[in-house]
Design a protein around this motif. Structure first.
Motif, short mmCIF file in Angstrom:
data_model
loop_
_atom_site.label_atom_id
_atom_site.label_comp_id
_atom_site.label_asym_id
_atom_site.label_seq_id
_atom_site.Cartn_x
_atom_site.Cartn_y
_atom_site.Cartn_z
N CYS A 1 -7.09 -8.07 6.98
CA CYS A 1 -5.58 -8.37 6.70
C CYS A 1 -4.74 -7.64 7.49
O CYS A 1 -4.92 -6.22 7.57
N ASN A 2 -3.85 -8.17 8.11
CA ASN A 2 -2.85 -7.29 8.91
C ASN A 2 -1.58 -6.76 8.23
O ASN A 2 -1.14 -7.71 7.22
N PHE A 3 -1.30 -5.41 8.47
CA PHE A 3 -0.43 -4.79 7.78
C PHE A 3 0.76 -4.46 8.70
O PHE A 3 0.63 -4.55 9.80
N ILE A 4 2.12 -4.25 8.07
CA ILE A 4 3.15 -3.69 8.84
C ILE A 4 3.77 -2.48 8.20
O ILE A 4 3.75 -2.89 7.06
N ALA A 5 4.24 -1.52 8.76
CA ALA A 5 5.05 -0.33 8.19
C ALA A 5 6.35 -0.98 7.30
O ALA A 5 6.99 -1.87 8.23
N SER A 6 6.50 -0.62 6.37
CA SER A 6 8.01 -1.18 5.65
C SER A 6 9.12 -0.51 6.33
O SER A 6 8.89 0.54 6.98
N PRO A 7 10.29 -1.30 6.51
CA PRO A 7 11.38 -0.85 6.78
C PRO A 7 12.06 0.50 6.06
O PRO A 7 11.56 0.80 5.02
N GLU A 8 12.78 1.40 6.87
CA GLU A 8 12.95 2.70 6.35
C GLU A 8 13.92 2.28 4.91
O GLU A 8 13.72 3.01 3.84
N ASP A 9 14.57 1.28 4.76
CA ASP A 9 15.39 1.07 3.77
C ASP A 9 14.71 0.70 2.54
O ASP A 9 14.81 1.24 1.30
N VAL A 10 13.46 0.05 2.61
CA VAL A 10 12.41 -0.24 1.62
C VAL A 10 11.69 0.97 1.04
O VAL A 10 11.54 1.22 -0.05
N ILE A 11 11.38 1.68 2.23
CA ILE A 11 10.49 3.08 1.88
C ILE A 11 11.64 4.04 0.82
O ILE A 11 11.07 4.56 0.12
N ARG A 12 12.72 3.99 1.42
CA ARG A 12 13.62 5.07 0.65
C ARG A 12 14.02 4.39 -0.83
O ARG A 12 13.93 5.17 -1.72
N ALA A 13 13.94 3.13 -1.11
CA ALA A 13 14.37 2.60 -2.28
C ALA A 13 13.16 2.78 -3.19
O ALA A 13 13.23 3.03 -4.35
N LEU B 1 0.79 -1.15 0.25
CA LEU B 1 0.01 0.01 -0.09
C LEU B 1 0.93 1.05 0.04
O LEU B 1 1.77 1.38 0.59
N THR B 2 0.67 1.98 -1.03
CA THR B 2 1.35 3.67 -1.02
C THR B 2 0.25 4.41 -1.36
O THR B 2 -0.60 4.24 -1.63
N SER B 3 0.88 5.88 -1.16
CA SER B 3 0.10 6.88 -1.41
C SER B 3 0.72 7.84 -2.08
O SER B 3 1.86 8.26 -1.89
N GLU B 4 0.02 8.66 -2.81
CA GLU B 4 0.63 9.85 -3.67
C GLU B 4 0.54 11.01 -2.84
O GLU B 4 1.56 11.90 -3.02
N ASN B 5 -0.01 11.08 -1.90
CA ASN B 5 -0.33 12.37 -0.71
C ASN B 5 0.83 12.09 0.13
O ASN B 5 1.44 13.15 0.77
N ASP B 6 1.54 11.04 0.60
CA ASP B 6 2.42 10.64 1.48
C ASP B 6 3.39 9.68 0.94
O ASP B 6 3.23 8.56 1.11
N LEU B 7 4.62 10.13 0.74
CA LEU B 7 5.72 9.31 -0.19
C LEU B 7 6.20 8.32 0.89
O LEU B 7 6.64 7.24 0.67
N PHE B 8 6.15 8.69 2.27
CA PHE B 8 6.58 7.80 3.20
C PHE B 8 5.50 6.86 3.90
O PHE B 8 5.66 5.92 4.76
N PHE B 9 4.33 6.97 3.35
CA PHE B 9 3.21 5.80 3.66
C PHE B 9 3.46 4.55 2.80
O PHE B 9 3.50 4.68 1.65
N HIS B 10 3.85 3.54 3.49
CA HIS B 10 4.09 2.23 2.92
C HIS B 10 4.11 1.07 3.70
O HIS B 10 4.80 0.94 4.78
N PHE B 11 3.16 0.19 3.57
CA PHE B 11 2.78 -0.86 4.37
C PHE B 11 2.64 -1.88 3.38
O PHE B 11 2.21 -1.88 2.27
N ASN B 12 3.02 -3.25 4.13
CA ASN B 12 2.78 -4.41 3.28
C ASN B 12 2.03 -5.65 4.10
O ASN B 12 2.20 -5.45 5.35
N HIS B 13 1.52 -6.48 3.46
CA HIS B 13 1.03 -7.83 4.02
C HIS B 13 1.67 -8.80 3.27
O HIS B 13 1.50 -9.05 2.03
#
Length: 230
Positions: free
Chosen positions: A169-181, A86-98
């Motif tokens: 569905c349970n999600f977790i915030a992606s690690p910082e290095d994944v978000i940066r990539a 899950l990502t957002s165009e409004n917030d580049l740092f919004f990144h969750f994965n299941h």
């Protein structure tokens, strides 16, 4: 025009319209480990922030278009793992994965009493997401952000007389290095697309310059000059 001229014009239009974005997409971090993309669409989500369980105001959600990407590892008909990003165009740092494999799915299946097996899980998700797009008043996707990077996506159907939870569905915030990539990839993708569009614009200007120079002069004038003339 003669056939040869028509063929030349057709090839010219084809070359100008054919942007090959596949080279750009190959650098997508989502598929760097060999995953295959099954679904990639923006879906209306209700975002609820429940990082403070004592704050009643957090129960009120905000509607936002969230980019949902479903990927599988292995054969689509019999996948080894499934991942939702899950990502957002409004917030580049919004990144969750299941992430789920067959063993993890069995626990979900038993807990939520699902009537499908792991290979059909992706189709169920896609159908529910598409329902949220086509029928947003009766099919809801509620994304609840909790503490410590945890989150939950609830698919809810409005039956008019009650709300029924279909799947969670349970999600977790992606690690910082994944978000940066992913941010780097999105930035470089936009730059590449801009360069391709600018290149196409130059091709069009060159063509107009040969065919109709006065039209090019009119197009390249500032808007204020064109309005004053009219």
């Amino acid at each position: 025009p003669p056939p040869s001229r028509r063929g030349w014009h057709w090839r010219e239009r084809t070359a100008m319209n054919a942007f090959d974005f596949s080279v750009i997409e190959e650098h997508d971090p989502s598929v760097s480990e060999g995953h295959r993309v099954l679904y990639d669409r923006e879906v209306p989500f209700e975002i609820r922030n429940q990082t403070d369980p004592h704050d009643a105001a957090q129960e009120v959600g905000t509607l936002e278009a969230i980019k949902v990407k479903i990927l599988v590892m292995g054969d689509v008909a019999n996948p080894l793992t499934l991942r939702i990003e899950l990502t957002s165009e409004n917030d580049l740092f919004f990144h969750f994965n299941h992430n789920l494999d067959e063993h993890g799915f069995r626990q979900v299946q038993e807990h939520q009493k699902l009537m499908v097996d792991f290979p059909e899980y992706s189709n169920v998700l896609i159908r529910m997401l598409n329902n949220c797009i086509k029928e947003p008043h009766s099919h809801l996707a509620v994304f609840v952000i909790e503490r410590e990077g945890l989150a939950r996506l609830d698919f809810i159907q409005n039956m008019e007389y009650k709300f029924v939870e279909l799947l969670s569905c349970n999600f977790i915030a992606s690690p910082e290095d994944v978000i940066r990539a992913h941010i780097c990839f999105r930035y470089n993708t936009l730059k590449s697309r801009l360069a391709l569009v600018q290149s196409r614009l130059q091709d069009i200007e060159s063509l107009i310059k040969v065919k109709n120079p006065s039209l090019l002069l009119q197009l390249t004038k500032p808007p204020s000059s064109r309005q004053a003339r009219s």
